[in-house]
Design a protein around this motif. Structure first.
Motif, PDB file in Angstrom:
ATOM      1  N   THR A  84      24.703   6.504  56.266  1.00 49.34           N
ATOM      2  CA  THR A  84      24.092   6.007  55.034  1.00 49.34           C
ATOM      3  C   THR A  84      22.589   6.233  55.037  1.00 49.34           C
ATOM      4  O   THR A  84      22.011   6.678  54.041  1.00 49.34           O
ATOM      5  CB  THR A  84      24.405   4.513  54.856  1.00 49.34           C
ATOM      6  N   LEU A  85      21.936   5.932  56.149  1.00 51.64           N
ATOM      7  CA  LEU A  85      20.487   6.125  56.240  1.00 51.64           C
ATOM      8  C   LEU A  85      20.093   7.593  56.156  1.00 51.64           C
ATOM      9  O   LEU A  85      19.122   7.955  55.482  1.00 51.64           O
ATOM     10  CB  LEU A  85      19.962   5.509  57.539  1.00 51.64           C
TER      11      LEU A  85
ATOM     12  N   SER B  13      21.819   9.945  54.652  1.00 49.97           N
ATOM     13  CA  SER B  13      22.079  10.361  53.270  1.00 49.97           C
ATOM     14  C   SER B  13      20.957   9.916  52.350  1.00 49.97           C
ATOM     15  O   SER B  13      20.497  10.674  51.488  1.00 49.97           O
ATOM     16  CB  SER B  13      23.403   9.778  52.781  1.00 49.97           C
ATOM     17  N   LEU B  14      20.493   8.681  52.516  1.00 47.20           N
ATOM     18  CA  LEU B  14      19.383   8.176  51.714  1.00 47.20           C
ATOM     19  C   LEU B  14      18.122   8.993  51.968  1.00 47.20           C
ATOM     20  O   LEU B  14      17.376   9.312  51.038  1.00 47.20           O
ATOM     21  CB  LEU B  14      19.151   6.703  52.028  1.00 47.20           C
ATOM     22  N   PHE B  15      17.889   9.348  53.228  1.00 43.19           N
ATOM     23  CA  PHE B  15      16.743  10.175  53.579  1.00 43.19           C
ATOM     24  C   PHE B  15      16.791  11.518  52.860  1.00 43.19           C
ATOM     25  O   PHE B  15      15.795  11.971  52.303  1.00 43.19           O
ATOM     26  CB  PHE B  15      16.698  10.373  55.098  1.00 43.19           C
TER      27      PHE B  15
ATOM     28  N   VAL C  98      18.433  12.273  50.111  1.00 46.69           N
ATOM     29  CA  VAL C  98      18.286  12.074  48.662  1.00 46.69           C
ATOM     30  C   VAL C  98      16.819  11.924  48.298  1.00 46.69           C
ATOM     31  O   VAL C  98      16.352  12.463  47.293  1.00 46.69           O
ATOM     32  CB  VAL C  98      19.111  10.849  48.200  1.00 46.69           C
ATOM     33  N   LEU C  99      16.069  11.187  49.099  1.00 45.62           N
ATOM     34  CA  LEU C  99      14.650  10.992  48.817  1.00 45.62           C
ATOM     35  C   LEU C  99      13.839  12.271  48.998  1.00 45.62           C
ATOM     36  O   LEU C  99      12.802  12.456  48.355  1.00 45.62           O
ATOM     37  CB  LEU C  99      14.092   9.886  49.716  1.00 45.62           C
TER      38      LEU C  99
END
Length: 99
Positions: free
Chosen positions: A12-13, A15-17, A19-20
């Motif tokens: 999750t982390l 993936s968030l990285f 995306v940002l």
């Protein structure tokens, strides 16, 4: 902590990285060389040709419904005709949508 839970949190982390870090999308900003083709096809679908095709869909659906003894052929014909007529508007709204 269980390994599967840690893996899920890590995924999750990451993936968030990603995306940002993703750059802004600039879809639909070019392609002016295809405007003539889009105008031609839209004119056909929304014009007299599109109406004739929509009527043919309804007639074929009605005949198929009578042959099968079901109203579903007629419903499918009407849905196809409406879909054909509304397709350019739907496509334009999807492609030019902004967040």
């Amino acid at each position: 902590m269980k390994a599967s839970y840690r893996t899920g949190v890590l995924l999750t982390l990451v993936s968030l990285f990603f995306v940002l870090l993703a750059p802004d999308a600039m879809a639909g900003t070019g392609g002016t060389e295809f405007n003539n083709v889009w105008t031609l096809l839209t004119g056909w679908v929304e014009g007299l040709l599109g109406r004739i095709i929509a009527i043919v869909f309804v007639i074929v659906g009605l005949v198929a419904g009578v042959v099968r003894g079901s109203i579903m052929g007629f419903v499918l014909g009407v849905a196809s005709g409406v879909g054909l007529f509304a397709a350019p508007t739907i496509i334009t709204n999807i492609v030019t949508a902004t967040l």
